[in-house]
Scaffold this active site. Structure first.
Site, PDB file in Angstrom:
ATOM      1  N   LYS A  28      26.553  -2.419 -14.203  1.00 57.12           N
ATOM      2  CA  LYS A  28      25.640  -2.053 -13.109  1.00 57.12           C
ATOM      3  C   LYS A  28      25.207  -3.281 -12.309  1.00 57.12           C
ATOM      4  CE  LYS A  28      24.116   2.088 -15.531  1.00 57.12           C
ATOM      5  NZ  LYS A  28      23.228   2.571 -16.596  1.00 57.12           N
ATOM      6  N   LYS A  52      30.382   3.886 -13.699  1.00 56.07           N
ATOM      7  CA  LYS A  52      30.073   2.454 -13.492  1.00 56.07           C
ATOM      8  C   LYS A  52      31.219   1.556 -13.886  1.00 56.07           C
ATOM      9  CE  LYS A  52      27.877   4.524 -16.630  1.00 56.07           C
ATOM     10  NZ  LYS A  52      26.766   4.834 -17.483  1.00 56.07           N
ATOM     11  N   GLY A  95      20.529  10.603 -17.875  1.00 58.43           N
ATOM     12  CA  GLY A  95      20.232  12.005 -18.144  1.00 58.43           C
ATOM     13  C   GLY A  95      20.971  12.890 -17.163  1.00 58.43           C
ATOM     14  N   VAL A 114      24.619   3.490 -10.610  1.00 58.21           N
ATOM     15  CA  VAL A 114      23.541   2.566 -10.984  1.00 58.21           C
ATOM     16  C   VAL A 114      22.210   3.307 -10.864  1.00 58.21           C
ATOM     17  CG1 VAL A 114      22.404   0.366 -10.485  1.00 58.21           C
ATOM     18  CG2 VAL A 114      24.850   0.626 -10.023  1.00 58.21           C
ATOM     19  N   ASP A 139      26.986  -1.784 -20.423  1.00 58.16           N
ATOM     20  CA  ASP A 139      26.649  -0.814 -19.376  1.00 58.16           C
ATOM     21  C   ASP A 139      25.764  -1.485 -18.310  1.00 58.16           C
ATOM     22  OD1 ASP A 139      26.409   2.146 -18.522  1.00 58.16           O
ATOM     23  OD2 ASP A 139      24.330   1.489 -18.658  1.00 58.16           O
TER      24      ASP A 139
HETATM   25  N1  HSE Z   1      24.127   5.234 -20.866  1.00 57.84           N
HETATM   26  C1  HSE Z   1      23.537   4.992 -19.589  1.00 57.84           C
HETATM   27  C2  HSE Z   1      22.083   4.588 -19.792  1.00 57.84           C
HETATM   28  C3  HSE Z   1      23.643   6.216 -18.748  1.00 57.84           C
HETATM   29  O1  HSE Z   1      21.574   4.735 -20.916  1.00 57.84           O
HETATM   30  O2  HSE Z   1      21.464   4.080 -18.876  1.00 57.84           O
HETATM   31  C4  HSE Z   1      23.310   6.018 -17.299  1.00 57.84           C
HETATM   32  O3  HSE Z   1      24.204   5.169 -16.648  1.00 57.84           O
END
Ligand code: HSE
Length: 403
Positions: free
Chosen positions: A200, A100, A298, A127, A196
């Site tokens: 996205k 991402k 995951g 995403v 994060d």
């Molecule tokens: N660290 C991210 C989350 C992983 O917890 O959504 C998936 O992009």
């Protein structure tokens, strides 16, 4: 026969190899030809691993091998991933990534390079983990004018908030559990501080509206300021607390884009998305609301999206897909976040109910004591709320969204 290389052999990379081995027959059938993983780029010692014979340490071996037509980048981080991906595209190899950070920062540039080289750059897994969202947004909803996207885009923080709400669990222990389950980023600060989710929503905004939005253009707030008191007071008032990434196309042509914790009414579809699940609501002028739901993080859910992209890249060999957006500069596109209009959940320390209502007339008071007053305000501009709160001890200031 198509040969593939995987760069990175961590949680996602090993999942990609596992899905390839497990579902090889049906993957080959869907791709229309035999596929083989030729190389796996990994610096760690992989002695004893079932794929040990494929491990290479030198990227040049991959980029200079003309037999490799599709490269999977699942290393994460911007460097060297960006440099490697660019070099692969320049060599006429299609690239599939789950990264991402890379797509949010350099998506427009890499898409343009792929187009110039007549190859594909796919990133479904970047995403929503295993949720199909990039392709549906691009293809299936193509007839719509998309007006708004809002989603729970980070599995780790949703896991933490769910455990806080349902089990009264503590923040640190739940984060550790999310790390053990392979949900969190290598540096989990990116999860809990909202970065994060920011990456996205930038990808979704860029795709939906055709113009690149960079992460540093977005107002971002994570979940570290959320307390158990916030979660339980919100629940008492009929709301769940969720970390929401959202973008809205304004009449001015600009976008309002933000990542922050938010109160969401229990009746909303987003409020019932719990644990590591993600949910993404896309509002179109013809479809109304469409919600995508599934495991957002995951090993195997993410690997499943990566492998599907590999199949598509093989099938599309020699043709360039229309998945595309451009960098049209930063100026005049992202609206000032102070102009964002929502209701607010406020907890004000040492402020009487009378004073709180005098500051925010028309509010619903949730609790009042000499120590604090908690209230839900009417819809107000964020900047105005911040002005009114100057000099007031503010224990919580969380937007209330009506998705
Ligand atoms: N660290 C991210 C989350 C992983 O917890 O959504 C998936 O992009």
């Amino acid at each position: 026969m198509k040969q593939i290389a995987i760069m990175g052999y961590g949680v996602v990379g090993s999942g990609v190899a596992e899905v390839f081995a497990k579902n090889h027959e049906s993957i080959v059938k869907k791709a229309g030809e035999e596929l083989e993983i030729k190389y796996i780029l990994e610096r760690r010692d992989c002695t004893g691993d079932p794929n040990e014979a494929k491990i290479v340490r030198d990227f040049e071996q991959i980029v200079n091998d003309p037999a490799v037509s599709v490269v999977v980048e699942v290393m994460g981080g911007l460097h060297p991933a960006y440099d490697f991906v660019k070099a692969c595209l320049e060599q006429g190899k299609s690239v599939v990534t789950s990264n991402k950070e890379l797509v949010a920062q350099a998506g427009a540039e890499l898409l343009e390079l792929a187009r110039a080289k007549n190859v594909n750059f796919f990133f479904e897994a970047s995403v929503g983990g295993g949720i199909p969202i990039i392709r549906p947004l691009h293809s299936c909803l193509a007839a719509n004018e998309i007006t708004e996207i809002a989603g729970i885009l980070n599995g780790t923080t949703n896991f933490i908030l769910t455990k806080m709400a349902h089990e009264g669990a503590g923040f640190d222990e739940t984060l550790r559990l999310a790390q053990q389950l392979g949900y969190a980023e290598r540096d989990p600060t990116a999860d809990i501080e909202g970065l994060d989710a920011c990456r996205k929503i930038c990808i979704l905004a860029s795709l939906a509206f055709g113009r690149h939005v960079y992460p540093d253009q977005v107002a971002v707030q994570g979940i570290t300021g959320i307390s158990r008191e916030d979660v339980s007071l919100a629940a008492f008032a009929g709301y769940a607390v969720k970390l929401i990434g959202r973008v809205k196309k304004l009449e001015s042509g600009r976008v309002m884009i933000a990542v922050s914790p938010a109160l969401i009414e229990h009746e909303s579809q987003l409020a019932s998305i719990n644990d590591v699940f993600n949910g993404i609501l896309v509002r179109g002028d013809a479809t109304g609301d469409v919600v995508f739901y599934g495991k957002g993080a995951g090993k195997l859910p993410t690997a499943s999206a990566v492998v599907a992209d590999v199949i598509d890249a093989v099938k599309a060999a020699g043709t360039v897909g229309s998945l595309y957006w451009t960098d049209q500069g930063r100026e005049g596109y992202v609206e000032d976040p102070a102009k964002d209009e929502t209701a607010f959940f406020l907890r004000l320390g040492g402020v009487s109910q009378e004073k709180a209502l005098a500051l925010f007339p028309g509010s619903r008071v949730l609790s009042a004591s000499p120590e604090e007053t908690a209230l839900l305000t009417p819809v107000l501009e964020k900047g105005r709320v911040e002005e009114l709160l100057q000099g007031i001890p503010t224990l919580s200031n969380i937007c209330v969204l009506d998705y």
